[in-house]
Motif scaffolding. Structure first.
Motif, short mmCIF file in Angstrom:
data_model
loop_
_atom_site.label_atom_id
_atom_site.label_comp_id
_atom_site.label_asym_id
_atom_site.label_seq_id
_atom_site.Cartn_x
_atom_site.Cartn_y
_atom_site.Cartn_z
N LYS A 4 0.84 -1.20 0.00
CA LYS A 4 0.00 0.00 0.00
C LYS A 4 0.88 1.25 0.00
CE LYS A 4 -3.79 -0.23 2.34
NZ LYS A 4 -4.82 -0.19 3.43
N PHE A 6 0.92 5.63 -0.35
CA PHE A 6 0.22 6.92 -0.32
C PHE A 6 1.15 8.00 -0.84
CE2 PHE A 6 -1.03 10.71 2.48
CZ PHE A 6 -1.94 11.20 1.55
N ASP A 8 1.54 11.66 -0.87
CA ASP A 8 1.04 12.89 -0.24
C ASP A 8 1.46 14.06 -1.12
OD1 ASP A 8 -0.08 14.66 1.50
OD2 ASP A 8 1.29 14.27 3.18
N SER A 32 -5.56 7.16 -2.06
CA SER A 32 -5.65 8.62 -2.14
C SER A 32 -6.56 9.15 -1.04
CB SER A 32 -6.22 9.04 -3.51
OG SER A 32 -5.36 8.65 -4.55
N LEU A 47 -3.93 8.33 6.83
CA LEU A 47 -3.37 7.66 5.66
C LEU A 47 -1.87 7.46 5.79
CD1 LEU A 47 -5.16 9.09 2.48
CD2 LEU A 47 -5.08 6.72 3.27
N VAL A 51 -0.05 3.00 5.62
CA VAL A 51 0.52 2.45 4.38
C VAL A 51 1.89 1.83 4.63
CG1 VAL A 51 -0.76 4.05 2.92
CG2 VAL A 51 1.51 4.71 3.77
N ALA A 54 5.06 5.91 2.33
CA ALA A 54 4.51 7.23 2.02
C ALA A 54 5.53 7.98 1.18
CB ALA A 54 4.24 8.00 3.32
#
Length: 329
Positions: A4, A6, A8, A32, A47, A51, A54
């Motif tokens: 996973k 993310f 940012d 997202s 979030l 994950v 990141a």
């Protein structure tokens, strides 16, 4: 199970490019934030802490803030901003930097992406300092030209808006005139130089791609090395690398040949030549009689100089094929 991820700041130039490179990956799940909660600190923190990796495509202050929000020790971070380029505890995200450095990135919790300019300069100079051909105390300079996309949204809009009402008519624009460019600390830290080079960057009226150049006075170096010595050291440093190639003697000779009506002009050295790829191409041009050399790097400032490098680092950190989602020129 897919890893996973993310991003940012996925709506910015670097974030969009990373998202594009990850679009067809089945081994990754890119999550997202709800657009309605984009400015909600709690939503971001949730979030960031949920994950595997990141990726912080943010201004420096935003990247520092995001790191401060991460309390889950399992979350790993890639930061393409300048915020952590020379910070303690962060691995420098140029896998080809030195023997063993790829493993440093693969096991790191925190990885900082190099800048586009510094990627070219470090790739050219670090192996030569390591080989003893350029002493740490050498007085060097670095200059070149980049597409305007490297300046972010504001500069992109300025160059792409209709002229002259709101945009610019500049064909070529030098910048960094205070001689305090944000890439300089990493140029010193990861080449082994004792002093920052004189850095004179510029942008041209094209979107993407760059040439980085470091002139070298061979006659001023200990032992007065030849161009072949520099080329051999670079070739040895990057032997077997997929993304970094060193031009051969034959390629250099072909590029250096004068053509009718344009004596001394290079025929095919193009800052846009590697656009869309994660490739980095290195060249050594020289005039042995004058004891001078021009070290040059061509790369995509949004590829190996930013988003491509982030994906390469991501692959390493997750134990995946390093080249997944990336292309060669």
């Amino acid at each position: 199970m897919a890893h996973k991820i993310f991003i940012d700041g996925e709506a910015g130039t670097t974030g969009l490019q990373i998202r594009q490179r990850l679009a067809d990956r089945r081994d990754l799940e890119v999550v997202s934030i709800d657009p309605a909660r984009r400015k909600d600190a709690d939503a971001r923190a949730e979030l960031l802490n949920s994950v595997d990796v990141a990726i912080l495509c943010l201004p420096d202050d935003g990247a520092r803030e995001a790191v401060s929000m991460i309390v889950n020790p399992q979350v790993r971070v890639i930061d393409p901003s300048t915020a952590h380029r020379t910070a303690a505890g962060w691995a420098f995200g140029f896998p080809e930097l030195a023997p063993g450095h790829r493993e440093t990135i693969a096991t790191a919790k925190r990885v900082t992406n190099p800048g586009c300019w510094s990627t070219g300069f470090i790739a050219l100079v670090a192996p030569l300092v390591r080989a003893g051909l350029i002493p740490p105390e050498a007085a060097l300079s670095v200059h070149g030209v980049s597409g305007y996309s490297g300046g972010g949204r504001g500069l992109i809009e300025e160059f792409e808006q209709a002229r002259p009402a709101a945009g610019t008519a500049d064909a070529f624009r030098p910048y960094g005139l205070t001689l305090a460019h944000k890439h300089l600390p990493e140029m010193v830290a990861y080449t082994g130089l004792a002093h920052p080079p004189i850095f004179s960057p510029a942008v041209g009226r094209y979107a993407q791609g760059m040439i980085v150049e470091a002139p070298v006075a061979l006659w001023a170096l200990p032992g007065r090395p030849k161009a072949d010595d520099l080329r051999a050291a670079l070739s040895e440093a990057y032997a077997g690398e997929r993304f970094v190639q060193v031009a051969t003697d034959l390629e250099i000779a072909q590029l250096s040949q004068a053509r009718a009506g344009a004596a001394g002009y290079v025929q095919a050295l193009d800052p846009e030549a590697l656009n869309g790829s994660n490739s980095l191409r290195l060249y050594v041009f020289a005039d042995e009689s004058q004891g001078q050399a021009r070290l040059m790097a061509v790369l995509d400032n949004l590829g190996k100089g930013a988003s491509g490098a982030a994906v390469q680092n991501l692959n390493l950190m997750l134990g995946l094929d390093e080249a997944a989602g990336l292309s060669l020129a």
